[in-house]
Enzyme design. Structure first.
Site, PDB file in Angstrom:
ATOM      1  CD  GLN A 183      28.920  38.807  44.276  1.00 28.12           C
ATOM      2  OE1 GLN A 183      27.709  39.021  44.290  1.00 28.12           O
ATOM      3  NE2 GLN A 183      29.414  37.587  44.242  1.00 28.12           N
ATOM      4  CB  SER A 198      29.307  38.471  36.542  1.00 19.71           C
ATOM      5  OG  SER A 198      28.684  37.213  36.573  1.00 19.71           O
ATOM      6  N   GLY A 199      27.124  38.223  34.037  1.00 22.48           N
ATOM      7  CA  GLY A 199      25.705  38.026  33.734  1.00 22.48           C
ATOM      8  C   GLY A 199      24.975  37.261  34.825  1.00 22.48           C
ATOM      9  CG  HIS A 200      26.700  33.680  36.936  1.00 23.94           C
ATOM     10  ND1 HIS A 200      26.738  33.042  38.161  1.00 23.94           N
ATOM     11  CD2 HIS A 200      27.975  34.035  36.669  1.00 23.94           C
ATOM     12  CE1 HIS A 200      27.989  33.021  38.599  1.00 23.94           C
ATOM     13  NE2 HIS A 200      28.755  33.621  37.716  1.00 23.94           N
ATOM     14  CG  ASN A 233      33.800  37.341  46.407  1.00 20.78           C
ATOM     15  OD1 ASN A 233      34.684  38.173  46.581  1.00 20.78           O
ATOM     16  ND2 ASN A 233      34.035  36.039  46.436  1.00 20.78           N
ATOM     17  CB  CYS A 283      35.682  30.381  43.432  1.00 17.91           C
ATOM     18  SG  CYS A 283      34.593  31.332  42.390  1.00 17.91           S
TER      19      CYS A 283
END
Length: 404
Positions: free
Chosen positions: A183, A203-205, A155, A328
């Site tokens: 990713q 991951s959706g977003h 990421n 994060c």
């Protein structure tokens, strides 16, 4: 052109309008808003049907069976369920897990928790290019190793691990292989029929779907068993209880379908824009790309500008929405642990910026970014005594700094 220019697609992506439109059909009284677990009336049946369609769309993206898809709240939960679920279910088989120092916190913090529970974790150090050599992975394997957890695309630096080779090695040793594909899913091809991966976090977003939704692929043949981490209702074949968020799931499904359809075109555009950005800034002195040059996803592009403070550079680049690490951890002033694991010193790690390009990035935006970056670096270096000393030929490594 809208300012600031969004170049932080690795942190999150905007919801694709096609996805948002589909989601809106599953929220209000006029739409399909029912509880998919309500089996006694049409509202529930319609919602269940919408969830089934989405499950098939997510499965199609990675060439899986729809029964292998478990919906979660996102890739963080998926990784928690995969790693803890395997560790707890197979604890009699062994208590040793292998991961890498450059994983996402969702993996690293989960492994730290398991260490507190008595498990042993080996954290592999990558080469300077960000990639774990296969012989290093194999050397870390033991008779009591039950799981290897290695991400597909990093990421922060965008390097791609050879998941086919990792999968083959793990299968030959009877070790489960979990892959964090937050990713990569929807951006580069994943085929579970040809890759021996047992668990995949999605991951959706990160692929133009909504936040708060994700999926975990759990292989059926050979069958993978997990201990549930969420109890109460036995949803998702007992692996993840909780009322299914129909509109979110529909959004994830549509995002997966759009990603599959547009993947080749998106990839070509993003590679073109990445090359344009690099060609526009590579003439700047003391500028370095972090991570392997070949084995990488073109949408994530991490660059160190020596003799410039990352934080001051980000302030100077106020017209560009970029980050100095993963979202994060970018709230912290600590240098990126990923870049430190690659062997970068604090100064180089601090002077790094992650540019991530996506579906809606334009040529005009990249042109503006090149101009802004070039001007900002020149301006900041003009003010830097370190840059002046470097230009005068002074070896800064040899300088003895006085402490106050």
């Amino acid at each position: 052109m809208k300012l600031p220019i969004y170049l932080d697609y690795a942190a999150t992506t905007p919801v694709d309008p096609r996805v948002a439109e589909k989601m809106m059909q599953h929220m209000t009284m006029d739409g399909v808003f029912g509880n998919p677990a309500s089996r006694s009336h049409r509202y529930g049946w319609q919602a269940e049907e919408a969830v089934d369609v989405a499950r098939n769309q997510v499965a199609d993206l990675i060439n899986a069976d729809h029964r292998e898809i478990v919906f979660t709240s996102g890739a963080t939960e998926s990784s928690n369920l995969a790693i803890k679920g395997i560790a707890h279910f197979y604890h009699k088989k062994g208590k040793h897990i292998i991961t890498s120092k450059t994983e996402h916190k969702a993996t690293l913090d989960t492994c730290r928790q398991l260490e507190r529970e008595g498990y042993e974790v080996t954290y592999l150090v990558p080469d300077a290019n960000g990639i774990i050599p296969m012989e290093r992975l194999e050397a870390a394997m033991r008779d009591d190793t039950i799981l290897v957890s290695i991400m597909h695309v990093n990421n922060e630096i965008g390097v791609i691990h050879d998941i086919n080779a990792i999968g083959e090695l793990c299968r030959s040793k009877g070790i489960f292989f979990h892959m964090d594909a937050a990713q990569s899913a929807g951006k580069i091809p994943i085929d579970v029929q040809t890759t021996k991966v047992d668990l995949i976090s999605i991951s959706g977003h990160k692929m133009y779907g909504p936040k708060g939704i994700g999926a975990l692929y759990v292989r059926r043949k050979p069958r993978i068993r997990l201990e549930s981490q969420m109890h109460g209702g036995g949803h998702e074949r007992g692996m993840r209880s909780g009322t299914l968020a129909t509109h979110q799931i529909v959004g994830l499904g549509e995002a997966a379908a759009v990603a599959k359809q547009d993947m080749a075109a998106d990839s070509a555009r993003i590679t073109h824009l990445r090359d344009k950005l690099w060609n526009g800034i590579k003439h700047i002195e003391e500028t370095y790309i972090n991570g392997d040059m070949e084995q990488r996803y073109s949408g994530i592009f991490n660059v160190s500008f020596n003799f410039v403070e990352g934080e001051s550079l980000m302030m100077a680049l106020k017209d560009l929405a970029v980050s100095s690490g993963s979202a994060c951890t970018s709230a912290s002033l600590e240098p990126s642990y990923v870049l430190r694991a690659l062997g970068l010193n604090d100064e180089m790690a601090h002077s790094s910026i992650r540019f991530s390009i996506g579906r809606f990035t334009t040529d005009e935006e990249i042109d503006h970014a090149i101009k802004t970056i070039t001007e900002s670096i020149d301006k900041l270096r003009e003010m830097s005594p370190l840059w002046e000393m470097f230009k005068d030929g002074i070896d800064l490594e040899q300088v003895q700094w006085a402490h106050h």
